[in-house]
Design a protein around this motif. Structure first.
Motif, PDB file in Angstrom:
ATOM      1  N   ASP A  99     -80.485 -59.101 -18.559  1.00 36.52           N
ATOM      2  CA  ASP A  99     -80.894 -60.208 -19.429  1.00 36.52           C
ATOM      3  C   ASP A  99     -81.132 -59.641 -20.822  1.00 36.52           C
ATOM      4  O   ASP A  99     -82.014 -58.801 -21.013  1.00 36.52           O
ATOM      5  CB  ASP A  99     -82.166 -60.859 -18.888  1.00 36.52           C
ATOM      6  CG  ASP A  99     -82.546 -62.143 -19.619  1.00 36.52           C
ATOM      7  OD1 ASP A  99     -82.233 -62.250 -20.833  1.00 36.52           O
ATOM      8  OD2 ASP A  99     -83.163 -63.021 -19.006  1.00 36.52           O
ATOM      9  N   THR A 120     -81.659 -61.573 -23.658  1.00 38.12           N
ATOM     10  CA  THR A 120     -82.101 -62.632 -24.569  1.00 38.12           C
ATOM     11  C   THR A 120     -83.309 -62.243 -25.415  1.00 38.12           C
ATOM     12  O   THR A 120     -83.422 -62.663 -26.567  1.00 38.12           O
ATOM     13  CB  THR A 120     -82.437 -63.916 -23.802  1.00 38.12           C
ATOM     14  OG1 THR A 120     -83.427 -63.621 -22.806  1.00 38.12           O
ATOM     15  CG2 THR A 120     -81.211 -64.478 -23.130  1.00 38.12           C
ATOM     16  N   LEU A 180     -80.149 -59.664 -28.036  1.00 39.91           N
ATOM     17  CA  LEU A 180     -78.770 -60.050 -27.752  1.00 39.91           C
ATOM     18  C   LEU A 180     -77.823 -58.849 -27.780  1.00 39.91           C
ATOM     19  O   LEU A 180     -76.661 -58.948 -28.216  1.00 39.91           O
ATOM     20  CB  LEU A 180     -78.307 -61.150 -28.723  1.00 39.91           C
ATOM     21  CG  LEU A 180     -79.206 -62.402 -28.743  1.00 39.91           C
ATOM     22  CD1 LEU A 180     -78.666 -63.439 -29.705  1.00 39.91           C
ATOM     23  CD2 LEU A 180     -79.381 -62.992 -27.345  1.00 39.91           C
ATOM     24  N   THR A 224     -77.546 -64.381 -21.225  1.00 42.51           N
ATOM     25  CA  THR A 224     -77.792 -64.393 -22.660  1.00 42.51           C
ATOM     26  C   THR A 224     -77.922 -65.844 -23.100  1.00 42.51           C
ATOM     27  O   THR A 224     -78.274 -66.712 -22.291  1.00 42.51           O
ATOM     28  CB  THR A 224     -76.662 -63.639 -23.412  1.00 42.51           C
ATOM     29  OG1 THR A 224     -76.988 -63.579 -24.794  1.00 42.51           O
ATOM     30  CG2 THR A 224     -75.307 -64.258 -23.193  1.00 42.51           C
TER      31      THR A 224
END
Length: 264
Positions: free
Chosen positions: A83, A85, A142, A158
């Protein structure tokens, strides 16, 4: 803020890698192979407005994915994580990228698939402000990647990317093999097999771009047709197959693609 040039760090022109198609019996990992000319079909897109996806062809297609410019915003030493994000706002994007040897169509496990892209406002971590928006910059949001599983698939979470001056919506990708994971959550060493970009269906991007937080991006969006790098080559040029995760764009999308790489 434009990485549309196709030159390497030394200023020399980058020549796209050629492509070929290997047809594989549906459901097989490495079946009877036939090498031929790249099919013209593009990946399908499933949205909330379509009941079913339309198959690209009767058989699954394995291609040598086109090499594309790394661009100016790559940063070494990013995290190995599923992940990436870091709490960035945006619509969820669940990527499932399958890495295969383009010569045999066999999947490649333990390959590191690394991605990086801008946020909803078109800003890259480590370079915030280049697209005209002010926001906190961790230098890592990101960015990151994961090792492919036994089936050759890298699953990465994302958000749907935004856009910046001169480029269509896209994600940068690298494929490495033989990396060593480090104690700080990153990686070192290995061999880079592929550098490319992932692209998004224009109909979906238009729906996403009309909604917050993407609508706060004040930069005029470049479409696929206007982009200087995407060549309308479909899957071979990185066009994702997108499937809506709900009835609204805000529910997000899954994105799939097979990356055919040269093992050398």
């Amino acid at each position: 803020m434009n990485d549309s040039g196709t030159r390497d760090a030394a200023g020399a022109p980058r020549n796209p890698v050629g492509r070929r198609t290997v047809l594989v019996a549906t459901g097989a990992t490495a079946a009877a192979l036939a090498v031929g000319t790249l099919a013209s079909e593009s990946p399908t897109t499933r949205t909330a407005d379509t009941a079913d996806t339309v198959p690209v062809a009767a058989a699954a297609v394995c291609t040598l994915t086109k090499e594309m410019t790394e661009g100016p915003y790559y940063l070494d030493g990013q995290y190995v994580r599923a992940d990436i994000t870091e709490g960035k706002t945006g619509f969820p994007l669940k990527l499932a990228l399958t890495v295969v040897d383009d010569d045999t169509c066999a999947t490649i496990s333990n390959a590191l698939v690394e991605i990086w892209h801008c946020d909803a406002l078109g800003e890259y971590s480590g370079y915030v402000g280049n697209n005209g928006h002010n926001e906190p910059d961790s230098g890592t949001f990101l960015r990151g990647g994961v090792l492919t599983n036994s089936g050759g698939v890298a699953d990465i979470t994302t958000v749907y990317p935004g856009w910046y001056r001169g480029r269509c919506v896209h994600i940068h990708v690298k494929v490495h093999v033989g990396v060593t994971l480090t104690s700080d959550g990153s990686f070192t060493g290995g061999t880079e097999l592929h550098t490319g970009q992932l692209f998004f269906d224009e109909t979906v991007t238009a729906r996403v771009g009309a909604l917050s937080p993407y609508s706060a991006n004040t930069v005029t969006r470049t479409t696929l047709a206007q982009d200087g790098i995407y060549d309308d080559g479909g899957a071979a040029s990185g066009l994702l197959t997108l499937t809506a995760l709900g009835s609204s764009p805000s529910a997000g999308y899954s994105g799939t693609l097979t990356l055919g790489v040269e093992r050398g």
